[in-house]
Design a protein around this motif. Sequence first.
Motif, mmCIF file in Angstrom:
data_model
loop_
_atom_site.group_PDB
_atom_site.id
_atom_site.type_symbol
_atom_site.label_atom_id
_atom_site.label_comp_id
_atom_site.label_asym_id
_atom_site.label_seq_id
_atom_site.Cartn_x
_atom_site.Cartn_y
_atom_site.Cartn_z
ATOM 1 N N SER A 117 0.716 -1.280 -0.369
ATOM 2 C CA SER A 117 0.002 -0.086 0.172
ATOM 3 C C SER A 117 1.080 0.929 -0.279
ATOM 4 N N PHE A 118 1.984 1.124 0.018
ATOM 5 C CA PHE A 118 3.201 2.217 0.213
ATOM 6 C C PHE A 118 3.602 2.919 -1.279
ATOM 7 N N VAL A 119 3.132 1.316 -2.182
ATOM 8 C CA VAL A 119 4.016 2.016 -3.680
ATOM 9 C C VAL A 119 3.047 3.333 -3.900
ATOM 10 N N VAL A 120 2.089 3.348 -3.998
ATOM 11 C CA VAL A 120 0.917 4.266 -4.415
ATOM 12 C C VAL A 120 -0.176 4.437 -3.681
ATOM 13 N N ASN A 121 -0.165 5.726 -2.890
ATOM 14 C CA ASN A 121 -1.813 5.762 -2.043
ATOM 15 C C ASN A 121 -1.986 7.093 -1.819
ATOM 16 N N GLU A 122 -2.814 7.321 -1.008
ATOM 17 C CA GLU A 122 -3.916 8.893 -1.254
ATOM 18 C C GLU A 122 -3.876 9.058 0.465
ATOM 19 N N ALA A 123 -3.035 10.317 0.994
ATOM 20 C CA ALA A 123 -3.535 10.195 2.846
ATOM 21 C C ALA A 123 -4.402 11.455 2.648
ATOM 22 N N GLY A 124 -5.417 10.876 4.041
ATOM 23 C CA GLY A 124 -6.445 11.713 4.031
ATOM 24 C C GLY A 124 -6.206 13.234 4.760
ATOM 25 N N GLN A 125 -7.401 13.605 5.219
ATOM 26 C CA GLN A 125 -6.896 14.410 5.875
ATOM 27 C C GLN A 125 -5.959 14.507 7.311
ATOM 28 N N SER A 126 -5.458 14.622 8.484
ATOM 29 C CA SER A 126 -4.640 13.787 9.643
ATOM 30 C C SER A 126 -6.106 14.336 10.917
ATOM 31 N N SER A 127 -6.596 15.492 10.640
ATOM 32 C CA SER A 127 -7.159 15.942 11.377
ATOM 33 C C SER A 127 -8.595 15.270 11.523
ATOM 34 N N ASP A 128 -8.836 14.181 10.346
ATOM 35 C CA ASP A 128 -10.243 13.742 10.905
ATOM 36 C C ASP A 128 -10.011 12.528 12.065
ATOM 37 N N LEU A 129 -8.884 12.020 11.998
ATOM 38 C CA LEU A 129 -8.551 11.496 13.475
ATOM 39 C C LEU A 129 -8.167 11.316 14.650
ATOM 40 N N LEU A 130 -8.317 13.271 14.624
ATOM 41 C CA LEU A 130 -8.080 13.524 15.840
ATOM 42 C C LEU A 130 -9.481 13.433 16.996
ATOM 43 N N SER A 131 -9.447 14.029 18.128
ATOM 44 C CA SER A 131 -10.761 14.154 18.710
ATOM 45 C C SER A 131 -11.432 15.507 18.596
ATOM 46 N N GLN A 132 -12.411 15.298 17.567
ATOM 47 C CA GLN A 132 -13.870 16.973 17.576
ATOM 48 C C GLN A 132 -13.932 17.426 18.471
ATOM 49 N N GLU A 133 -13.773 17.336 19.772
ATOM 50 C CA GLU A 133 -14.125 17.648 20.704
ATOM 51 C C GLU A 133 -13.338 18.934 20.925
ATOM 52 N N ASP A 134 -13.975 19.852 21.849
ATOM 53 C CA ASP A 134 -13.813 21.637 21.943
ATOM 54 C C ASP A 134 -12.374 21.712 23.269
ATOM 55 N N ASP A 135 -10.960 21.630 23.009
ATOM 56 C CA ASP A 135 -9.701 21.275 24.179
ATOM 57 C C ASP A 135 -10.149 22.205 24.601
ATOM 58 N N THR A 136 -10.838 23.416 24.659
ATOM 59 C CA THR A 136 -10.222 24.449 25.698
ATOM 60 C C THR A 136 -12.239 23.629 27.321
ATOM 61 N N LEU A 137 -12.228 22.581 27.119
ATOM 62 C CA LEU A 137 -13.311 22.465 27.720
ATOM 63 C C LEU A 137 -12.438 21.124 29.130
ATOM 64 N N GLN A 138 -11.337 20.242 28.679
ATOM 65 C CA GLN A 138 -10.227 20.050 29.138
ATOM 66 C C GLN A 138 -10.770 19.083 29.638
ATOM 67 N N THR A 139 -11.878 17.740 28.555
ATOM 68 C CA THR A 139 -12.365 16.285 29.079
ATOM 69 C C THR A 139 -11.814 15.794 28.461
ATOM 70 N N PRO A 140 -11.352 14.852 29.088
ATOM 71 C CA PRO A 140 -10.708 13.627 28.722
ATOM 72 C C PRO A 140 -11.296 12.813 27.902
ATOM 73 N N SER A 141 -10.440 12.339 26.504
ATOM 74 C CA SER A 141 -10.864 11.326 25.171
ATOM 75 C C SER A 141 -9.821 10.886 25.329
ATOM 76 N N VAL A 142 -10.545 9.492 24.862
ATOM 77 C CA VAL A 142 -9.590 8.419 24.536
ATOM 78 C C VAL A 142 -8.842 8.592 22.725
ATOM 79 N N LEU A 143 -9.146 9.426 22.440
ATOM 80 C CA LEU A 143 -8.674 10.513 21.151
ATOM 81 C C LEU A 143 -7.913 11.188 21.483
#
Length: 453
Positions: free
Chosen positions: A371-397
């Motif tokens: 899969s590394f000969v030719v491939n396409e990368a998506g937006q890396s931010s999609d794999l991150l937590s979509q929660e608001d970081d200012t809330l200081q809530t625990p996240s598994v992601l």
Amino acid sequence: MADAATPKPADAAPVKKDKKAAKEAKRERRAAAKVQQEGQTQIQGQHSSGPVQTGGATGAGKGRPEKPAMSKIKDAAPTPSLDEDLSTVGVLGDASLFGNVTLPRNARMNAINWSSAAARGVIHPAVLTLCHQLSTFAIRGANQRAIAVLRALGEVIRDYKTPQGAVLSRDLLTRVSQQVGFIVESRPLNTATGHAVRFLKYEISVVEASLSEEDAKEHLLGRIEHFIRDRIVYAAKVIQSHAAAKIHDGEVVMTYAHSSVIEGTLLQAFRQGRQFEVIVVDSRPLYEGRQLAERLLEEGIPTTYGLLTSLSTLAPRATLVLLGTSSLLSNGAPYARSGTAMCAMMAHGFHIPVIICCETYKFSDRIQLDSFVVNEAGQSSDLLSQEDDTLQTPSVLLTRAECSAQSRLKVVQLLHDVTPPRYVSAIASEVGLSGTESVGVILRDYKSVLFGV
């Protein structure tokens, strides 16, 4: 001679230490220069000040420019700018292993380039809309992308006017190639879309010079509709009839994510009176399987929905696996959305037959062993937590704040994987059911239909 060689290790140390900082500063200077150049055309000139302020040119001479640069970006715009930075700074890092992986383009840079091109009348409005839909993944699936590209280029042909003294077949081909360039910048062409574009270019190049402009345009628009009807729509219906014949009463069919051909196959088999169950395996971040599960439930088909992490639990229940693919390589290996290879391998381990449904216009003459000969990368931010970081809530992601705080941390999202052909039982195409070893023969016979050779 010995005294002259002693200063070299001392001089080489700071150079090695600042090598990463120099690359980072060079990347930021390029982005800033590009934004400033677009700002001079008075198209969204307000963006020209942002990258300049966050650039690390002044800090490149220091030992550690990463933390000040990331803190400035975080203070300027905590959430939106981070998405752009993650797609610009180098999601995959500088590892040579990922040299052939296409990285997603910066959304802000795309908007500036498209706006500038639209103001100069270079990009057609239909192509501009298509570029935005492709870059944001509003259009998914190989068939949908191919149809959307052909429709947009059809609008380009419809509005085309031959310049004085120019030849339509040559000037229109240049015009279409220019529009295709914008489409490729928004998202790389897959095999299906690439074949569709090559078919259109071939048809343009062989237009008879004796035809008038209106007749030539109508002929090309008719050829576009012919390709969509015969190679995509009708081909999918034939595949659905072949694959549906393999679904019997009491069958438990497992599929992955969402494929329009697989959806049509399941619906056709159910409407023919067969009683069976469906297991839909899905994965983040797109969760395409939800659409398929909702459609099956609306028809009354018993459906089980699960994520890829539960594959080992769901697979033993299945008796048949139907999978779609973005492309089929000449050695019979499916090049499909990430997770397809895992489903095929798991099914093979439980001795469950795996059928790949694929139209012949998706067949590729390439061969990939990984899969590394030719491939396409998506937006890396999609794999991150979509929660608001200012809330200081625990996240598994992993959160956006954590990712921005660690300059050495890279997030990877590969969109496709390659399934070894030994894990595939059969290929269902409009030609019929065949083995993986027949892909090369079918590709040879149908290439003349695509390109007239």
